[in-house]
Design a protein around this motif. Structure first.
Motif, PDB file in Angstrom:
ATOM      1  N   ARG A  79       0.836  -1.203   0.000  1.00 22.17           N
ATOM      2  CA  ARG A  79       0.000   0.000   0.000  1.00 22.17           C
ATOM      3  C   ARG A  79       0.871   1.253   0.000  1.00 22.17           C
ATOM      4  O   ARG A  79       0.588   2.220  -0.700  1.00 22.17           O
ATOM      5  N   MET A  80       1.943   1.232   0.780  1.00 22.54           N
ATOM      6  CA  MET A  80       2.866   2.372   0.793  1.00 22.54           C
ATOM      7  C   MET A  80       3.478   2.583  -0.592  1.00 22.54           C
ATOM      8  O   MET A  80       3.618   3.710  -1.054  1.00 22.54           O
ATOM      9  N   GLN A  81       3.838   1.497  -1.257  1.00 24.28           N
ATOM     10  CA  GLN A  81       4.421   1.594  -2.591  1.00 24.28           C
ATOM     11  C   GLN A  81       3.402   2.156  -3.583  1.00 24.28           C
ATOM     12  O   GLN A  81       3.739   2.981  -4.425  1.00 24.28           O
ATOM     13  N   ASP A  82       2.144   1.717  -3.466  1.00 19.85           N
ATOM     14  CA  ASP A  82       1.090   2.239  -4.341  1.00 19.85           C
ATOM     15  C   ASP A  82       0.899   3.741  -4.145  1.00 19.85           C
ATOM     16  O   ASP A  82       0.768   4.490  -5.115  1.00 19.85           O
ATOM     17  N   VAL A  83       0.886   4.171  -2.898  1.00 23.07           N
ATOM     18  CA  VAL A  83       0.708   5.590  -2.605  1.00 23.07           C
ATOM     19  C   VAL A  83       1.913   6.389  -3.109  1.00 23.07           C
ATOM     20  O   VAL A  83       1.749   7.468  -3.691  1.00 23.07           O
ATOM     21  N   ALA A  84       3.112   5.851  -2.922  1.00 21.13           N
ATOM     22  CA  ALA A  84       4.309   6.540  -3.415  1.00 21.13           C
ATOM     23  C   ALA A  84       4.293   6.639  -4.934  1.00 21.13           C
ATOM     24  O   ALA A  84       4.626   7.690  -5.500  1.00 21.13           O
ATOM     25  N   THR A  91       2.786  14.153  -9.383  1.00 19.08           N
ATOM     26  CA  THR A  91       3.799  15.196  -9.512  1.00 19.08           C
ATOM     27  C   THR A  91       4.292  15.297 -10.949  1.00 19.08           C
ATOM     28  O   THR A  91       4.437  16.394 -11.492  1.00 19.08           O
ATOM     29  N   TYR A  92       4.529  14.153 -11.571  1.00 20.24           N
ATOM     30  CA  TYR A  92       5.003  14.137 -12.952  1.00 20.24           C
ATOM     31  C   TYR A  92       3.954  14.726 -13.895  1.00 20.24           C
ATOM     32  O   TYR A  92       4.278  15.543 -14.752  1.00 20.24           O
ATOM     33  N   LEU A  93       2.709  14.311 -13.732  1.00 23.54           N
ATOM     34  CA  LEU A  93       1.644  14.813 -14.598  1.00 23.54           C
ATOM     35  C   LEU A  93       1.504  16.330 -14.481  1.00 23.54           C
ATOM     36  O   LEU A  93       1.405  17.039 -15.487  1.00 23.54           O
ATOM     37  N   GLU A  94       1.498  16.823 -13.254  1.00 19.80           N
ATOM     38  CA  GLU A  94       1.339  18.261 -13.047  1.00 19.80           C
ATOM     39  C   GLU A  94       2.552  19.030 -13.551  1.00 19.80           C
ATOM     40  O   GLU A  94       2.419  20.134 -14.076  1.00 19.80           O
ATOM     41  N   SER A  95       3.756  18.451 -13.425  1.00 18.81           N
ATOM     42  CA  SER A  95       4.947  19.156 -13.897  1.00 18.81           C
ATOM     43  C   SER A  95       4.991  19.242 -15.420  1.00 18.81           C
ATOM     44  O   SER A  95       5.606  20.144 -15.979  1.00 18.81           O
ATOM     45  N   ARG A  96       4.335  18.327 -16.102  1.00 20.84           N
ATOM     46  CA  ARG A  96       4.311  18.329 -17.563  1.00 20.84           C
ATOM     47  C   ARG A  96       3.090  19.055 -18.128  1.00 20.84           C
ATOM     48  O   ARG A  96       2.913  19.131 -19.329  1.00 20.84           O
ATOM     49  N   GLY A  97       2.220  19.565 -17.258  1.00 22.20           N
ATOM     50  CA  GLY A  97       1.087  20.348 -17.719  1.00 22.20           C
ATOM     51  C   GLY A  97      -0.183  19.553 -17.966  1.00 22.20           C
ATOM     52  O   GLY A  97      -1.136  20.086 -18.536  1.00 22.20           O
ATOM     53  N   ALA A  98      -0.234  18.312 -17.543  1.00 23.87           N
ATOM     54  CA  ALA A  98      -1.464  17.528 -17.701  1.00 23.87           C
ATOM     55  C   ALA A  98      -2.487  18.013 -16.674  1.00 23.87           C
ATOM     56  O   ALA A  98      -2.132  18.455 -15.590  1.00 23.87           O
ATOM     57  N   ASN A 121      -9.035   7.259 -14.661  1.00 25.94           N
ATOM     58  CA  ASN A 121      -8.969   7.320 -13.207  1.00 25.94           C
ATOM     59  C   ASN A 121      -7.574   7.154 -12.628  1.00 25.94           C
ATOM     60  O   ASN A 121      -7.288   7.662 -11.563  1.00 25.94           O
ATOM     61  N   ASP A 122      -6.741   6.399 -13.278  1.00 32.03           N
ATOM     62  CA  ASP A 122      -5.472   5.985 -12.692  1.00 32.03           C
ATOM     63  C   ASP A 122      -4.347   6.957 -13.058  1.00 32.03           C
ATOM     64  O   ASP A 122      -3.919   7.005 -14.205  1.00 32.03           O
ATOM     65  N   PRO A 123      -3.831   7.716 -12.082  1.00 32.16           N
ATOM     66  CA  PRO A 123      -2.753   8.649 -12.410  1.00 32.16           C
ATOM     67  C   PRO A 123      -1.453   7.938 -12.776  1.00 32.16           C
ATOM     68  O   PRO A 123      -0.662   8.463 -13.555  1.00 32.16           O
ATOM     69  N   VAL A 124      -1.231   6.735 -12.245  1.00 27.14           N
ATOM     70  CA  VAL A 124      -0.006   5.992 -12.577  1.00 27.14           C
ATOM     71  C   VAL A 124      -0.034   5.588 -14.045  1.00 27.14           C
ATOM     72  O   VAL A 124       0.962   5.742 -14.768  1.00 27.14           O
ATOM     73  N   ALA A 125      -1.170   5.085 -14.511  1.00 24.76           N
ATOM     74  CA  ALA A 125      -1.295   4.715 -15.924  1.00 24.76           C
ATOM     75  C   ALA A 125      -1.233   5.955 -16.811  1.00 24.76           C
ATOM     76  O   ALA A 125      -0.646   5.921 -17.899  1.00 24.76           O
ATOM     77  N   ALA A 126      -1.816   7.065 -16.342  1.00 31.18           N
ATOM     78  CA  ALA A 126      -1.771   8.305 -17.116  1.00 31.18           C
ATOM     79  C   ALA A 126      -0.337   8.811 -17.236  1.00 31.18           C
ATOM     80  O   ALA A 126       0.080   9.259 -18.309  1.00 31.18           O
TER      81      ALA A 126
END
Length: 153
Positions: A79-84, A91-98, A121-126
């Motif tokens: 769960r900790m790994q999923d949250v991380a 952070t990556y999505l927002e830094s790239r302007g998504a 829904n999934d920010p990791v997949a996005a």
């Protein structure tokens, strides 16, 4: 400071899992020895034994307890790994302007030429999709006509 705390928690959980694993392995070996001695006694190869039935029950209980503890700690680590991963992806999505939009729902990334719906829904997949798109965009070659015109200038 937060990264140090997270690393300390992660290390503590992994140490706890390792300790429980070692204790469970010790109990399994002890139980195996007790069961082998009991088998020799019951088959008639050994005349007397000092094995107590409570020892077998206690060993089995200890093994079950350690396994439950390990599984609980592993679930917390997962769960900790999923949250991380999710935090890093956000952070990556927002830094790239998504941007996360409501209609159509999902993560959107817009270039000067087109707009991409990354994932609903999934920010990791996005984030993975955005990395793929950006990597593919960096490798694109110019059309042959533009490449010759740029070379002449």
């Amino acid at each position: 400071m937060a990264n140090r705390k997270l690393r300390a928690i992660y290390k503590d959980l992994t140490d706890s899992i390792d300790t429980a694993r070692e204790a469970a392995l010790f109990e399994v070996k002890e139980l195996k020895q007790d069961l082998n001695e009991l088998q020799r006694h019951l088959s008639g190869r050994k005349k007397s034994t000092d094995i107590q039935s409570d020892d077998i029950i206690r060993s089995a209980y200890e093994i079950a307890h350690r396994l439950r503890h390990m599984r609980t700690q592993q679930a917390v680590l997962a769960r900790m790994q999923d949250v991380a991963d999710e935090t890093e992806a956000l952070t990556y999505l927002e830094s790239r302007g998504a941007k996360l939009l409501k209609k159509p729902a999902g993560w959107h990334f817009q270039t000067t030429q087109e707009r991409f719906l990354l994932h609903e829904n999934d920010p990791v997949a996005a984030a993975a999709e955005l990395r793929r798109l950006l990597a593919a965009g960096k490798r694109r070659k110019r059309p042959a006509g533009k490449a010759k015109a740029a070379a002449k200038k």
